[in-house]
Every structure is written in structure tokens, then in C-alpha cells.
Design an enzyme around this catalytic site. Structure first.
Site, short mmCIF file in Angstrom:
data_model
loop_
_atom_site.label_atom_id
_atom_site.label_comp_id
_atom_site.label_asym_id
_atom_site.label_seq_id
_atom_site.Cartn_x
_atom_site.Cartn_y
_atom_site.Cartn_z
N ASP A 1 0.83 -1.21 0.00
CA ASP A 1 0.00 0.00 0.00
C ASP A 1 0.86 1.26 0.00
O ASP A 1 1.99 1.25 0.48
CB ASP A 1 -0.92 -0.03 1.23
CG ASP A 1 -2.12 0.89 1.08
OD1 ASP A 1 -2.36 1.40 -0.04
OD2 ASP A 1 -2.82 1.12 2.09
N HIS B 1 2.40 3.38 -8.93
CA HIS B 1 2.13 1.96 -9.22
C HIS B 1 3.29 1.36 -10.02
O HIS B 1 3.69 0.22 -9.80
CB HIS B 1 0.83 1.82 -10.02
CG HIS B 1 -0.38 2.25 -9.25
ND1 HIS B 1 -0.61 1.86 -7.96
CD2 HIS B 1 -1.43 3.05 -9.60
CE1 HIS B 1 -1.76 2.40 -7.53
NE2 HIS B 1 -2.27 3.12 -8.50
N LEU C 1 10.17 -20.84 -4.57
CA LEU C 1 9.22 -19.89 -4.00
C LEU C 1 7.91 -19.87 -4.77
O LEU C 1 7.91 -19.82 -6.00
CB LEU C 1 9.84 -18.48 -4.03
CG LEU C 1 8.92 -17.31 -3.65
CD1 LEU C 1 8.65 -17.30 -2.15
CD2 LEU C 1 9.52 -15.99 -4.09
C1 IPE Z 1 -5.62 -2.62 -0.12
O1 IPE Z 1 -5.24 -1.29 -0.27
C2 IPE Z 1 -5.59 -3.32 -1.44
C3 IPE Z 1 -4.27 -3.50 -2.02
C4 IPE Z 1 -3.12 -3.18 -1.48
C5 IPE Z 1 -4.26 -4.14 -3.30
P1 IPE Z 1 -6.32 -0.13 -0.46
O2 IPE Z 1 -5.55 1.11 -0.64
O3 IPE Z 1 -7.29 -0.48 -1.52
O4 IPE Z 1 -7.07 -0.16 0.95
P2 IPE Z 1 -7.92 0.93 1.70
O5 IPE Z 1 -8.94 1.45 0.71
O6 IPE Z 1 -6.98 2.01 2.12
O7 IPE Z 1 -8.52 0.22 2.86
C1 IPE Z 2 -1.56 0.24 -3.35
O1 IPE Z 2 -1.35 1.61 -3.39
C2 IPE Z 2 -1.89 -0.35 -4.69
C3 IPE Z 2 -3.29 -0.71 -4.87
C4 IPE Z 2 -4.21 -0.66 -3.96
C5 IPE Z 2 -3.67 -1.16 -6.18
P1 IPE Z 2 -2.57 2.63 -3.40
O2 IPE Z 2 -2.96 2.89 -4.82
O3 IPE Z 2 -3.67 2.18 -2.52
O4 IPE Z 2 -1.87 3.92 -2.80
P2 IPE Z 2 -2.49 4.92 -1.75
O5 IPE Z 2 -2.97 4.11 -0.59
O6 IPE Z 2 -3.59 5.62 -2.44
O7 IPE Z 2 -1.36 5.81 -1.38
MG MG Z 3 -4.10 2.42 -0.57
#
Ligand code: IPE
Ligand code: IPE
Ligand code: MG
Length: 254
Positions: free
Chosen positions: A34, A51, A145
Site C-alpha cells: 500500500d 504503481h 518460492l
Molecule cells: C488494499 O489497499 C488493497 C491492495 C493493497 C491491493 P487499499 O488502498 O485499496 O485499501 P484501503 O482502501 O486504504 O482500505
Molecule cells: C496500493 O497503493 C496499490 C493498490 C491498492 C492497487 P494505493 O494505490 O492504494 O496507494 P495509496 O494508498 O492511495 O497511497
Molecule cells: Mg491504498
């Protein structure tokens, strides 16, 4: 011990934390990757750049897990709720598996890594599914792995689906309600056949599970860091494992 670490890491410049015990490496590590968007924003970049950069972390941590002898690495890449995001972001995210695999698949094959996917395939665009299925097919017999991508994964849907299947067995008279045991559910989850995660890592400072492996994480050790996923390094990974090794896992006992 130092000799063993030398043997593991060879001439690599990366030094594992001194406290890392090679005899107690978690068998299954699950990561909620995240903070890509916030990392990008903090640099004045579009979310997509985050990303993209996060993909390099996937490579870095996969290789580190492989070197340490981790058996299963489950990476939360896209949740069943992430479809709520703007269309352009979703489309970008759906292109990443093929980009990642077109660059890395040969090395994954060489390293004996087995690629798997955990999630609902039917909603994925053809190009995304095709890239993943090709990688799964080409690495199916690998014995190193297991790199398990949670893609279009949601734990509540996963459990609902398992409950529906159990309901069907009961309805068909193959199973009595009083005979339903934990294994009936566990065997119908997308993780069937895999051990539960020993260690859960979440980056970016969020302290929640976001619908990730709710059943499987019942007794996992959890480790959170404020670091955003694109800047998560091997050192952070070793820190998480070092902390895991300090924990006493009691499972309700003494
Ligand atoms: C969780 O992260 C999903 C992934 C890392 C793929 P999100 O960014 O979607 O989660 P919330 O919305 O902060 O809970
Ligand atoms: C995690 O990073 C990747 C996915 C959930 C796909 P985020 O896109 O949620 O990044 P933040 O949380 O908005 O910073
Ligand atoms: Mg996120």
C-alpha cells in the site's frame, strides 16, 4: 551463523540484519502493498508513477524472499473493492501484470519460482488474465518460492463462495451440518493447500486488513510500517522478519 548468511547472500551488497535467524524464516509471508498513490503525490507525480515504481519493489522483495528460502509470498495487488477507482487508474493497474511478467518471467523461471494467482478471474480483462495464465503455465512445475498474486481478491467473497459450496454439499446430502469442520471451509478457500501466513506486512501506515485473508490471518504475526510500498527495501523486509523472530507465537496456549 555468519558463514551461513554469507553463503545465502554471496557477494550481494545487501546485508541482512545481524539478528536474522536463518533457521526461523517465515514459511508464508503475505504483504498488503500500500501507499503507491501517496508516494507519487509526495513527489508531485501522477498516481500511476507510484504503481509503476511499486512494481520494482515487487521484484526486489520477491528476490529477497527467494534468497531467504521463504516458501510462499502472497502479494495483495488488487482488491475486489479497487474497481471503485477511476477507470484510467484501474486500466493502468490491469496492464501491470503483463508488463511485470514480460520483463521478469524469464528470471522467475530461472529462479525456479512458481507464479500463482488468487482472485476472481472472470472480471479481469483478457490481456491481464492471459499474461498471468501464461506465467502460471510456464512455472507450474517449479518447486521454489510460490509467488502468489492476490488480484481481484476479496476475503468476504472468498468465504461466501466457500459457504455456498458447503451449502450445496449439505443440500445434496453429502454432508451433515453438524459434521462441518474448519477444513471444509479452508479447503474451499482460494488458499486451499497453502499454509496460513506466518507474517503479514502492510506498508504505508494504514492499520487495517482491507478485506485481505480474514480467515487465514487468524494467528499470523502482523507488522506495519509507515514506509510507502515504492520505497520498501530489503532492509525493511529483514526488519519485519527480525521482529517476527522475536515474537512468541502462543496460539492461545502458554
Ligand atoms: C488494499 O489497499 C488493497 C491492495 C493493497 C491491493 P487499499 O488502498 O485499496 O485499501 P484501503 O482502501 O486504504 O482500505
Ligand atoms: C496500493 O497503493 C496499490 C493498490 C491498492 C492497487 P494505493 O494505490 O492504494 O496507494 P495509496 O494508498 O492511495 O497511497
Ligand atoms: Mg491504498
Amino acid at each position: 551463523m555468519f558463514q551461513r548468511l554469507r553463503a545465502l547472500f554471496g557477494k550481494a551488497t545487501i546485508k541482512p540484519s545481524q539478528t536474522l535467524d536463518t533457521e526461523n524464516i517465515p514459511q508464508h509471508i503475505a504483504i498488503i502493498m500500500d501507499g503507491n498513490g501517496r508516494w507519487a503525490k509526495s513527489r508531485g507525480l501522477p498516481r500511476m508513477a507510484g504503481h509503476h515504481s511499486g512494481m520494482k519493489t515487487v521484484k526486489r522483495i520477491t528476490m529477497a524472499a527467494d534468497r531467504l528460502g521463504v516458501k510462499f509470498l502472497t502479494l495483495y495487488a488488487f482488491s475486489t473493492e479497487n474497481w471503485k477507482r477511476p477507470k484510467a487508474e484501474v486500466e493502468f493497474l490491469m496492464k501491470l501484470p503483463q508488463e511485470f511478467l514480460s520483463i521478469e518471467l524469464n528470471e522467475l523461471i530461472e529462479k525456479n519460482v512458481q507464479v500463482r494467482m488468487m482472485g476472481y478471474k472472470s472480471d479481469l480483462p483478457d490481456h491481464t488474465l492471459h499474461a498471468i495464465e501464461e506465467a502460471m503455465h510456464k512455472t507450474a512445475n517449479n518447486t521454489g518460492l510460490v509467488l502468489n498474486f492476490a488480484l481481484n481478491y476479496g476475503s468476504r467473497s472468498e468465504m461466501l463462495e466457500a459457504v455456498r459450496q458447503i451449502g450445496q454439499s449439505v443440500k445434496a446430502g453429502d454432508l451433515q451440518p453438524e459434521d462441518i469442520e474448519e477444513t471444509h471451509l479452508a479447503d474451499r478457500l482460494l488458499t486451499a493447500g497453502m499454509p496460513d501466513p506466518d507474517l503479514l506486512i502492510r506498508t504505508s501506515g494504514e492499520l487495517r486488513l482491507s478485506n485481505f485473508m480474514l480467515w487465514q490471518l487468524a494467528y499470523s504475526e502482523m507488522w506495519f510500517t509507515d514506509v510507502y510500498w515504492p520505497e520498501f527495501t530489503e532492509e525493511h523486509f529483514y526488519d519485519a522478519i527480525t521482529e517476527y523472530q522475536r515474537r512468541a507465537r502462543r496460539y492461545g496456549g502458554l
